[in-house]
Design a protein around this motif. Structure first.
Motif, PDB file in Angstrom:
ATOM      1  N   VAL A   1      47.544  36.715  41.571  1.00 30.58           N
ATOM      2  CA  VAL A   1      47.225  38.114  41.852  1.00 30.58           C
ATOM      3  C   VAL A   1      47.478  38.309  43.344  1.00 30.58           C
ATOM      4  N   ALA A   2      48.272  39.339  43.703  1.00 28.77           N
ATOM      5  CA  ALA A   2      48.588  39.562  45.109  1.00 28.77           C
ATOM      6  C   ALA A   2      47.305  39.720  45.913  1.00 28.77           C
ATOM      7  N   GLY A   3      47.266  39.075  47.084  1.00 32.69           N
ATOM      8  CA  GLY A   3      46.132  39.264  47.985  1.00 32.69           C
ATOM      9  C   GLY A   3      44.913  38.427  47.644  1.00 32.69           C
ATOM     10  N   LEU A   4      45.035  37.475  46.718  1.00 26.70           N
ATOM     11  CA  LEU A   4      43.917  36.574  46.436  1.00 26.70           C
ATOM     12  C   LEU A   4      44.372  35.132  46.623  1.00 26.70           C
ATOM     13  N   TYR A   5      43.654  34.378  47.432  1.00 28.34           N
ATOM     14  CA  TYR A   5      43.993  32.989  47.721  1.00 28.34           C
ATOM     15  C   TYR A   5      42.757  32.112  47.576  1.00 28.34           C
TER      16      TYR A   5
END
Lengths: 725, 725
Positions: free
Chosen positions: B136-140
């Motif tokens: 998911v973009a923006g989740l690390y």
């Protein structure tokens, strides 16, 4: 709790957070199934006595109506009063039995809890969140001392588990996309059954209402028959296994209504307990606030296995927030909508669950409550851990190792070992795939509380994510020598099949190749004996006739260089907030002030968890003493000892009381410029040390390098003046 | 960023998390406003040269068309080529100017970032979250070493701020009810402007598209006129002040389309950046995942003030997750949808912002970038903090104290002090109520990144929550002696008013009593001179005639025993993830292997933040050495030093390289059973110590009790064999 049925594959994993062991009855677990004989006979006696009272009352009335002689009436009344006294005595005994300990036990627990919580809230250990906006049920803040305790507990957890065991700690987001929680089963199964007040729309947990009804009847209505009492107990025992329909039927049968309004209730229906949200601006990617931290570890298995040099066993760990949108939270700090979890996933070869460090914990002994003991009506008893594993009570060494480590963790925090037990899950509590599961339960004023779940979940979670993501989450064991294995080979003869089935050939080939070993060998036998066999092709939705010439089935020997398998996972999962709350209750006590005129609150936190390790008091307000206090404060800061200076002019006795109430283990009082006193909280013993030594003595005792007894025998004692308490 | 306009009272508080200083141009901030003269003249020269090239090309074509003599044509072509070479040279110079450093600076930054991120991802410092489900973009996630670095950074933050400054730490939930975020302004104002691809529905941040367009033009299209270039720069500079309509107009004017599909875009409209959810089962209580941790502190002000003995100043602090539902996250770890914040709210009397410990930091000197220097085109320069406060550049001592403490915090973590500056907010960046605001900006491959915001927010937040909750969040100053103050007294004469206004009397009385001081004194003067006055009563919607007999207005002296006021708050707010990412970049370097055949990665983390402090290597695989390694490991564990044993048979050089890449500062190599070597990562120096001493030497250097230089001068040196690198 409702997920604990063996029909629910997720039950065991979800059970933590969901379960608070029902009530005090469950300390004597079998009473849930068969009523204790004393209770049964008391109920019977009470019922007989009630009949006798009624009969005698009728007799009195009859004598009065017949205008009998006064002496006769008086004698009858005396007999009636005698019967009433006997009845009251039986009622008292019965009351004592149903509420557990000695009649007013429940009351004592209530008032004890009230005293602890008053102190906790007044000293800001915790604060109902958003209080100035009238708060939100099930959300609490930790205030300064609570926050310090929490941070100490987590630091020790990290030391005791992550560092000492070389675990791989990860830190994943709370926001989680639906796919992950669909695979884990939470989207479909993480629900509670809910009923609504049909007029106001207020929501209640269906099982809570039923449970409250049964408990109320059992504890407060002494007139119910022993048969009825047995029925209520049975309902309590099987509550977790009831379907929505069964639960609804019981609610109807007992005429249970909305507690606040007495309005009728809707039928029960499932409510998903995850907080839902939407990721990104499109509204097309549903997400949830994670209900547990474990999934973040499972989805990273492949990378973590690689990081560990593609070797098993290894453990990964995560500390973080988890969320449960409770229907109607109760039980204060124990059942909340947001909480900190600390979870470990220990990945291990299912064929070898031994643990190299098991001997380190094998000699520990503590209260264990195996499944058999629960079923046969016995109590938890002290069992050496080594024996429990050797006898197979605990399924394997790794599970046993973690049980031991959890015991050490909890008792070092200050949990009373006599109020801590490891309870094995019953068969109907455990998921079908789980190998074994033990809960660390801590006794509090709410009963026995599940604070840590330690489960052997076999390969369930990695399997589920492998299936849904398409990424194999597996481990490899390379053989030193290639091994010979027998493999089934199914070889469809495409030419023959093409002639026979034309356009449907592909479906038939796929169906043949998909046969399990048993089915294939049966076909082989049939073809050899009959030459042909009927075969159902599901993608065609019909039987076809397979002839001997159409497929060759054989078992062949092959050489394999490695074994590929899905690891088992052993999962200790810690509810940090619950542990901390139980720790508050176990640490709290009251003692009279020196004058004996009031009761003072004390938390006997060990230095490890105490929010502040030390207070520094100048005995009187004076420049010189404050200067000394600052010098000591600086040394304490350098030693990393959290502390506070209290320079208020309050009496030293009051200042000690204030610091005891925060659970501060040591107080340094500056009463000269060369030496100071150090007071230990629980013994109230005081020693005298030089200003230079003060910080290092406190540090040594705080860090566990010396005991207070050792310090006490080394330094001169200080007899406190009357005013100093 | 869009909230930074002075029209937005929330701007400054929201600015953090929102702002990444636009690009490398902003290092020379004035270039955003007036184009650097070299660039302008280059653009002009290039434009003239282009005309000359065009003219000469026409001339060549004309000669060819006229079939002129070959010699003449050749001469013209030669002249054309000469002009083209001159043009190329100007282009090259211009390219160098617009991209910042020496032409391929941008390229170097890109490849440096690539190298760092490759190492970070390969060694699992971080992992794109839910990778097996395509992420998911923006989740690390932080993987094991990243998680350890984070936990070290947070532990040091707690030590450096909470413990050393005796702050009151709290821990509040992420789930927040709407009322709180309505009061703070987030529900209404925490938005970004969004545009949608009109065909696919894909969402983009409107300002990002406009910014990308302008930067692309400025950096890649050298043919644009200097006027056009100035316009694009102006747009970049004022972008944060543009309304939705203005932004939409610019997008139309420049013909900007959806980057992926080239489809037309919708008009910009606001999108709230909070993750929304619903609390409880009713669906009637909207909630959000908190966008910052500060609000949890503000709503607890009253309890915290009481906890602090009703004394100011005091600071409260919170570490926790915060959430922003970014429209389309970019810039990797710098702009994410969930992140850890550490925030301090220091409450202080607005009339006394001095700080008792300011002298501790007054002598620090570092890069500061005051507002005036930015406006007048100068660069950040080294200023002693004491001077900045004395001259009023920094508004007050408390703000200055925190700037100093933040400087110490960041540099002790390992942030390069030459790539750290404190930039003051410009007037248009700051909210109207803010007294002053400075950002700690760290230079990275993405430009100067705002990592800590340090703002004097005056009384804004406590005022807002007082107003909405109805609970006064104020402080009291008790006077030693009661003080005499003049107070306005308005005394309506109800009898007279009742006669004159009958049923409307109450409205008139209320309106009279509600007059501000100025209005009341004017009325008093008018009544005294004219005997009557027209007075507008808004609840009646008309003027009434007030006579002298109807109201008495006077100023009276009263004694006051205390002052009641709303404290100011000074807020240092730390983006932990951003600090960690910058730390990764500042710590990373490459050096050739001993053979010179490859480049090896190193992170020069100080021991304080290094994920593991020490590795232990048996030089060769042998029982005795492994035994020694285990003994050392046990001592390290007892000393609380995180470490790892590497018993693989890999060459010692490879093992050193592996450990350097994780930033492990020390490696103990077991090459005998009596003594071992300790290698320092950056110098590669090795000393020889006894087995017994090894752990304590590593502990002393790790804890900062000894320097490596000191150790190096104490112990015998070990010259490494060729194989050991």
């Amino acid at each position: 709790m409702r997920l604990l049925s063996s029909l629910t594959p997720l039950g065991q994993h979800f059970s933590f957070r969901l379960r608070i062991v029902i009530s005090f009855q469950s300390c004597n677990f079998p009473r849930l199934f068969t009523m204790a004989s004393s209770e049964e006979s008391l109920r019977n006696t009470l019922s007989q006595k009630q009949s006798a009272v009624d009969a005698q009352a009728n007799a009195v009335r009859a004598l009065k109506a017949a205008k009998a002689a006064k002496a006769e009436i008086d004698a009858a009344i005396e007999a009636l009063n005698g019967l009433k006294i006997e009845k009251a005595s039986i009622e008292k005994k019965l009351q004592a039995v149903v509420t557990g300990v000695g009649g007013d036990g429940a009351l004592n627990r209530e008032s004890f809890r009230q005293a602890v919580n008053n102190t906790l809230e007044r000293r800001l250990f915790y604060i109902p969140s958003f209080k100035i906006y009238r708060g939100v049920a099930g959300l609490y803040d930790y205030g300064p001392p609570g926050c310090a305790v929490k941070s100490n507990v987590l630091a020790f957890w990290r030391q005791h588990f992550v560092l000492e065991e070389n675990m791989l700690e990860v830190d994943c987001p709370c926001v989680t996309p639906e796919a992950v929680l669909k695979a884990s089963g939470h989207v479909d199964k993480f629900t509670d059954l809910m009923v609504k007040d049909e007029k106001t729309g207020t929501c209640y947990r269906a099982d809570h209402l039923l449970k409250d009804f049964c408990n109320e009847k059992l504890q407060k209505d002494l007139s119910i028959s022993s048969e009825k009492a047995a029925e209520f107990k049975h309902v309590l025992a099987i509550m977790d296994d009831l379907s929505a329909e069964q639960l609804g039927a019981k609610i109807k049968e007992y005429g249970i209504v909305a507690p606040d309004t007495k309005n009728p209730l809707s039928d029960p229906y499932p409510f998903n307990l995850m907080f839902q949200t939407s990721i990104g601006p499109s509204g097309l990617l549903p997400g949830y606030m994670r209900p547990e931290t474990a999934q973040g570890i499972f989805v990273n298995f492949k990378d973590l296995y690689y990081y560990n040099g593609n070797k098993l066993p290894f453990a990964a760990a995560q500390i973080g927030q988890a969320f449960r949108n409770e229907i109607s939270p109760r039980q204060g700090l124990l059942r909340v909508r947001e909480f900190t979890l600390a979870e470990i996933e220990h990945f291990v070869d299912p064929e070898d669950k031994s643990h190299p460090k098991f001997t380190d914990v094998a000699n520990l002994e503590f209260l264990m409550f195996p499944r058999e003991e629960q079923m046969s009506g016995k109590s938890a008893r002290i069992i050496p851990l080594g024996e429990a594993v050797a006898k197979g009570t605990v399924n394997n060494e790794t599970l046993g190792y973690f049980i031991g480590r959890v015991y050490l963790f909890l008792t070092r925090l200050g949990i009373d070992k006599n109020r801590l037990r490891f309870r094995q899950h019953l068969a109907n509590e455990m998921a079908h795939y789980a190998a074994d599961c033990w809960d660390a339960e801590i006794e509090s004023s709410y009963g026995w509380i599940e604070c840590v779940g330690i489960a052997d979940r076999s390969a369930y979670d990695l399997h589920a994510h492998t299936e849904k993501s398409g990424v194999p989450l597996v481990a490899h064991e390379k053989f030193a020598e290639p091994r010979e294995v027998e493999k089934l080979v199914i070889a469809p003869v495409k030419k023959e099949l093409g002639l026979a089935f034309k356009g449907s050939q592909k479906n038939v080939v796929e169906a043949l190749e998909a046969m399990k070993e048993k089915e294939a060998l049966e076909m082989k036998a049939n073809l050899e004996s009959n030459g042909e066999v009927e075969f159902y092709v599901c993608t065609l939705g019909k039987n076809v006739l397979i002839k001997k010439s159409m497929v060759a089935i054989s078992k062949e020997k092959k050489k394999e260089h490695q074994r590929v398998f899905t690891p088992s996972v052993i999962e200790p999962s810690f509810g940090i907030g619950r542990i901390i709350y139980c720790l508050f209750e176990h640490s709290y006590y009251m003692r009279p002030s020196k004058g004996g005129d009031e009761q003072l609150n004390v938390f006997r936190f060990p230095p490890l968890v105490a929010p502040i390790k030390c207070t520094v008091f100048p005995l009187v307000q004076n420049e010189q003493y404050e200067q000394v206090a600052k010098v000591i404060s600086k040394s304490l800061t350098l030693s990393g000892i959290s502390h506070k200076i209290d320079i208020t002019g309050t009496s030293i006795g009051k200042r000690y009381a204030r610091t005891d109430e925060l659970g501060v283990p040591f107080a340094i009082t500056v009463d000269s410029t060369s030496s100071v006193t150090i007071r230990e909280r629980d013994s109230k013993d005081q020693i005298r040390v030089s200003v230079e030594e003060a910080a290092s003595v406190v540090k040594d005792v705080t860090d566990g390098l010396r005991t207070w007894e050792n310090v006490w025998s080394t330094f001169p004692h200080h007899a406190s003046a009357a005013a100093e308490d």
